[in-house]
Design an enzyme around this catalytic site. Structure first.
Site, mmCIF file in Angstrom:
data_model
loop_
_atom_site.group_PDB
_atom_site.id
_atom_site.type_symbol
_atom_site.label_atom_id
_atom_site.label_comp_id
_atom_site.label_asym_id
_atom_site.label_seq_id
_atom_site.Cartn_x
_atom_site.Cartn_y
_atom_site.Cartn_z
ATOM 1 C CD GLU A 4 -2.909 -0.987 2.301
ATOM 2 O OE1 GLU A 4 -2.643 -1.145 3.620
ATOM 3 O OE2 GLU A 4 -3.696 -0.373 2.717
ATOM 4 C CG ASP A 208 -8.637 -11.947 6.619
ATOM 5 O OD1 ASP A 208 -9.530 -11.979 8.427
ATOM 6 O OD2 ASP A 208 -7.660 -10.943 7.412
#
Ligand code: ADE
Length: 244
Positions: A4, A208
């Site tokens: 990122e 997740d």
């Protein structure tokens, strides 16, 4: 996460590295705004130190945290975005001396985020997620099943554990029924910003479901989805800010 930060740095024309306490702080501009970009590192202590450095050494006017989280609440799915309205440390427990989750001597368990920044993050996220193919490409949409990603706002919980069993995420859901997602840093940074009286906001891409499959394709997801979300959302949010 590294991927990122790498995506953000690629958009900063003039970044200069300043190394403090083993961390690389990247000082420069993004969408014309002065910024310091840095990896929080992982876990509450590391993130609190990074936040303190941003405030003490760089005198930042606010902190916006982007990263990934495990979805807890029903309907908070992989590829969705959570924008925090408040954050809590789910592993803070000094009971019976203090109520469970309360940060001793602060009288607080939940730290509120800055409403204006959070509203703005929700708006840019809703706009970006309308077209997931434009955001991450058809390949990633198919690979991770990102059909109609959603934006949620609410409680984000943090603790020094990667939650990777259904038993543990079930327990968190029972104890904190309004928690949308779990990660490992946000509430610590929120606490530091509270101490300094500086605005804080957090947005997390759900990587997740904090269950037995949580570690699955984590690295690929961060590289192919979360880093593109971060770049698009942080970029769009900065582009909306008045020129300084
Ligand atoms: N960050 C991303 N997924 C997470 C999980 N399952 N637990 C804690 N932090 C996370």
């Amino acid at each position: 996460m590294h991927e990122e930060l790498k995506a953000l740095l690629a958009q900063m024309p003039d970044e200069q590295r300043v190394r403090i306490a083993g961390r690389d702080f990247w000082v420069g501009h993004l969408h014309g705004q002065p910024v310091v970009a840095v990896l929080s590192r992982i876990g509450k202590v590391a993130a609190a130190v990074t936040a303190t450095m941003l405030l003490e050494r760089f005198a930042v006017r606010g902190i916006v945290f982007s990263g990934v989280a495990g979805g807890l609440a029903p309907g908070v799915n992989v590829g969705d975005v959570v924008v925090a309205t408040e954050l809590l440390q789910h592993d803070m427990d000094a009971s019976p001396l203090f109520p469970k989750y309360e940060v001793p001597l602060m009288g607080l368990s939940r730290f509120a985020t800055d409403a204006a920044i959070s509203d703005s993050l929700v708006a840019v996220a809703e706009e970006a997620l309308r077209d997931p193919v434009a955001l991450v490409g058809q390949g990633a949409v198919d690979e991770f099943g990102l059909r109609s990603p959603k934006v949620h706002r609410g409680l984000l919980v943090s603790g020094d554990r990667f939650v990777s069993t259904a038993a543990e995420s079930d327990a968190l859901r029972r104890q904190l029924p309004d928690a949308l997602a779990v990660e490992m840093e946000g509430a610590a940074v929120a606490q530091v910003c509270h101490d300094y009286g500086v605005p804080f906001a957090a947005m997390r891409t759900i990587s997740d479901r904090a269950d037995d499959e949580a570690h699955g394709d984590f690295a690929r997801f961060v590289a192919e989805v979360a880093s593109r979300y971060s770049l698009a959302l942080v970029g769009a949010w900065l582009a909306r800010q008045p020129a300084t």
